[in-house]
Design a protein around this motif. Structure first.
Motif: not given
Length: 373
Positions: A136-165
């Motif tokens: 989630v991009d909570l309160f307006g700031q994007p999540a730490d996607f560079p770090a998160i993407r490394m984890i999702t690729e490592k474990y072969n997970l899909l990444l859903l960005e909740d950019g509502a805020q």
């Protein structure tokens, strides 16, 4: 004083908004039509992705993404414990299991360290299959996607960005709602870019997923809406709401994002010596859906004094998701959630919008300082 001054925004842009609504009324086309198509094209171009699919609201947007991926029973979906209910609410709707993850105390966004810990524990237990991370991009700031993407690729997970805020935020030159395999946003009136009812949008570069979500959002349509090839939803953005968003869009891009960052900078300069102010990571830009301070003690008294001085404030959020009764049967906890629990005791959001004047910010700051200096 308004918490988020939609009335002033309307007054300043009344002629453009009224004209846009009037054109829809005169056309007689209230579902679909050129305003919706124009909006989708404009939003996709702004975010920098191939496809934008508008829908009825931000919650449906999240659910449609999970449906397109075929997420279901036995699947683990990792969600931050500190966020609005709908982020996790959609997970049981597709019969999957939400796994709650702690957040970073400075940015309020999902902690990559806690995320990997939870993934490890789920794998070791062997009862659920890790499938998706919702960041989630909570309160307006994007999540730490560079770090998160490394984890999702490592474990072969899909990444859903909740950019509502987070719509309008960015990391470097890359815009919010472009970081996930699929990303979503909300056009709820108080969001950074809001309409005058409800609305949402989904973003992706994947042609197959885009086609599926276009089908799912209109009763699982095939060649047309009377050719139903799958079970879907009724989740279309109203034409009037599309017209309102188009009328607001240029001002949002050219003025409002800069304006809220100016207000946030004023707040932080004034309050950093008396309360914990929100931190924006280097290279990140927030769209400031909320300006949220942390008050280690006396939050309720501060909220009361602010109200006495005609200053609205809000607590986002007072209860962690893992403590919500609705998740009692579905949720699983695989990591410590200490930061979330602490934040729920301390956070307080102050008035924030692009049309705040310097004197309003100064008044809020002076009132906070009376209690906490």
């Amino acid at each position: 004083m308004e918490f988020r001054d939609l009335k002033k925004q309307y007054q300043l842009h009344k002629s453009e908004i009224d004209s846009a609504i009037q054109n829809v009324l005169l056309s007689g086309h209230f579902i679909g039509g050129s305003p919706v198509i124009q909006l989708e094209e404009k939003l996709a171009d702004y975010v920098g992705v191939k496809h934008c699919i508008t829908c009825a609201n931000g919650t449906d947007a999240l659910q449609l993404a999970l449906m397109a991926w075929g997420i279901g029973e036995g699947d683990a979906v990792f969600v931050p414990d500190f966020t609005f209910f709908s982020t996790a609410e959609v997970v049981p709707w597709v019969k999957a299991t939400p796994v709650f993850v702690d957040v970073d105390k400075d940015t309020f966004n999902i902690s990559p360290y806690s995320l990997e810990e939870a993934i490890h524990e789920v794998i070791n237990e062997g009862k659920l299959t890790p499938k998706v991370v919702i960041a989630v991009d909570l309160f307006g700031q994007p999540a730490d996607f560079p770090a998160i993407r490394m984890i999702t690729e490592k474990y072969n997970l899909l990444l859903l960005e909740d950019g509502a805020q987070g719509f309008g935020g960015r990391i470097g030159e890359k815009m919010a709602c472009s970081f996930g395999d699929i990303a979503t946003t909300s056009f709820f009136p108080a969001k950074p870019l809001g309409c005058y009812g409800d609305g949402g949008a989904i973003f992706t570069n994947n042609d197959e997923w885009a086609k599926l979500m276009q089908s799912y959002k209109v009763h699982g349509k095939g060649e047309d809406k009377y050719d139903n090839v799958r079970i879907g939803l009724n989740s279309r953005l109203d034409t009037i709401q599309a017209a309102v968003l188009l009328a607001k869009f240029d001002s949002f891009v050219n003025m409002e994002i800069n304006a809220v960052n100016r207000v946030a900078e004023q707040y932080s300069q004034c309050l950093s010596d008396v309360v914990d102010v929100p931190k924006v990571k280097e290279g990140f830009v927030s769209s400031w859906a909320q300006y949220t301070i942390r008050v280690a003690s006396g939050r309720d008294r501060l909220k009361f004094v602010l109200a006495e001085n005609s200053i609205p404030s809000m607590i986002y959020y007072s209860k962690p998701l893992h403590e919500q009764m609705a998740f009692k049967e579905q949720q699983r906890i695989y990591c410590r959630l200490d930061n979330t629990i602490e934040l729920c005791r301390e956070v307080l959001s102050l008035p924030m919008h692009p049309y705040m004047e310097d004197r309003d910010v100064e008044y809020v700051c002076a009132t906070v300082k009376k209690i906490h200096s």
